[in-house]
Design a protein around this motif. Structure first.
Motif, PDB file in Angstrom:
ATOM      1  N   ALA A  20     -29.448  -2.065 -59.589  1.00  5.74           N
ATOM      2  CA  ALA A  20     -29.627  -1.298 -60.823  1.00  5.74           C
ATOM      3  C   ALA A  20     -28.569  -1.738 -61.822  1.00  5.74           C
ATOM      4  O   ALA A  20     -27.453  -2.103 -61.443  1.00  5.74           O
ATOM      5  N   SER A  21     -28.929  -1.685 -63.090  1.00  5.38           N
ATOM      6  CA  SER A  21     -27.956  -2.016 -64.137  1.00  5.38           C
ATOM      7  C   SER A  21     -26.977  -0.861 -64.296  1.00  5.38           C
ATOM      8  O   SER A  21     -27.245   0.266 -63.869  1.00  5.38           O
ATOM      9  N   VAL A  28     -26.180 -11.243 -62.125  1.00  9.70           N
ATOM     10  CA  VAL A  28     -26.915 -11.350 -63.375  1.00  9.70           C
ATOM     11  C   VAL A  28     -28.357 -10.927 -63.119  1.00  9.70           C
ATOM     12  O   VAL A  28     -28.969 -11.320 -62.122  1.00  9.70           O
ATOM     13  N   SER A  29     -28.896 -10.117 -64.024  1.00  8.58           N
ATOM     14  CA  SER A  29     -30.275  -9.662 -63.910  1.00  8.58           C
ATOM     15  C   SER A  29     -31.221 -10.852 -64.037  1.00  8.58           C
ATOM     16  O   SER A  29     -31.041 -11.690 -64.925  1.00  8.58           O
ATOM     17  N   ASP A  80     -32.931 -10.388 -67.588  1.00  7.25           N
ATOM     18  CA  ASP A  80     -32.130 -10.384 -68.817  1.00  7.25           C
ATOM     19  C   ASP A  80     -30.716 -10.839 -68.468  1.00  7.25           C
ATOM     20  O   ASP A  80     -29.927 -10.082 -67.913  1.00  7.25           O
ATOM     21  N   ARG A  81     -30.402 -12.072 -68.808  1.00  5.23           N
ATOM     22  CA  ARG A  81     -29.117 -12.664 -68.420  1.00  5.23           C
ATOM     23  C   ARG A  81     -27.913 -11.950 -69.030  1.00  5.23           C
ATOM     24  O   ARG A  81     -26.790 -12.145 -68.606  1.00  5.23           O
ATOM     25  N   ARG A  82     -28.143 -11.081 -70.025  1.00  4.40           N
ATOM     26  CA  ARG A  82     -27.030 -10.320 -70.618  1.00  4.40           C
ATOM     27  C   ARG A  82     -26.652  -9.119 -69.769  1.00  4.40           C
ATOM     28  O   ARG A  82     -25.604  -8.514 -69.968  1.00  4.40           O
ATOM     29  N   VAL A  83     -27.519  -8.750 -68.827  1.00  2.83           N
ATOM     30  CA  VAL A  83     -27.331  -7.536 -68.029  1.00  2.83           C
ATOM     31  C   VAL A  83     -26.829  -7.898 -66.636  1.00  2.83           C
ATOM     32  O   VAL A  83     -27.318  -8.835 -66.014  1.00  2.83           O
TER      33      VAL A  83
END
Length: 157
Positions: free
Chosen positions: A59-60, A92-93, A96-99
Motif C-alpha cells: 500500500a502507498s 516503487v509502485s 506510478d514511479r513517483r509513489v
C-alpha cells in the motif's frame, strides 16, 4: 428478585447507542490486547496497525494514512521505524514511479503472526461455536465498509 420473561415475549432489540458502546468496548479491549502483545517485540500499536494493513498487499503511504485515519507525516515516521526493524520495505509502485509502496517483509509477517498468536482475545473468540463465529463475522463484514469510510448519513436512534 426479577422473574424471567415468558418464552413467548421477545426481548427488545438493543439501541444503536447500546450496540456502538459495546462495539467500542470490544474494539478498545482488542486494541489494548494488540498493544500488549506487540510490546515485547518492540512495536507500538500503530506500527502493528500499519504492518497489519500491508501484510498481504503493498500500500502507498497515502493509502495507509487514509485507512488508519492518520496524517501522512505520522505514517512516514511509523514506516521509517518499521523499515529500520526489518519489518517492511519501500518499493516503487509498478503503476506510478513517483509513489513508494510499503511492503511487509517475511520477518514482518512472522512477527505479526506471533503477535496475533499471543493475543488474549483468542480465548474470548474460542467461547463461540462455529455457527456463532460465522454469524458474527458476517455481521461485522457487513458493517466494516461503512465504518471504515465514516458511516452513512447520521440517523436518529
Amino acid at each position: 428478585m426479577s422473574t424471567p420473561a415468558p418464552a413467548s415475549v421477545k426481548p427488545s432489540a438493543p439501541s444503536k447507542v447500546e450496540l456502538l458502546e459495546l462495539l467500542s468496548a470490544v474494539g478498545g479491549a482488542v486494541c489494548q490486547d494488540f498493544a500488549s502483545a506487540a510490546a515485547p517485540h518492540g512495536l507500538t500499536h500503530m506500527q502493528v496497525k500499519v504492518l497489519t494493513h500491508v501484510h498481504r498487499d503493498p500500500a502507498s503511504m497515502r493509502e495507509i494514512a487514509e485507512a488508519l485515519a492518520c496524517d501522512a507525516s505520522n505514517i512516514t515516521g511509523i514506516v521509517d521505524r518499521l523499515e529500520a526493524g526489518g519489518h517492511v520495505r519501500r518499493e516503487v509502485s509498478p503503476t506510478d514511479r513517483r509513489v513508494k509502496n510499503v511492503v511487509a517483509t517475511d520477518a514482518g509477517r512472522a512477527v505479526l503472526r506471533t503477535i496475533r498468536g499471543t493475543m488474549q482475545a483468542h480465548g474470548a473468540v474460542d467461547t463461540l461455536d462455529p455457527d456463532e463465529r460465522t454469524l458474527l463475522y458476517g455481521l461485522l463484514e457487513r458493517l466494516r465498509p461503512q465504518i471504515e469510510r465514516g458511516g452513512a448519513a447520521h440517523t436518529a436512534t
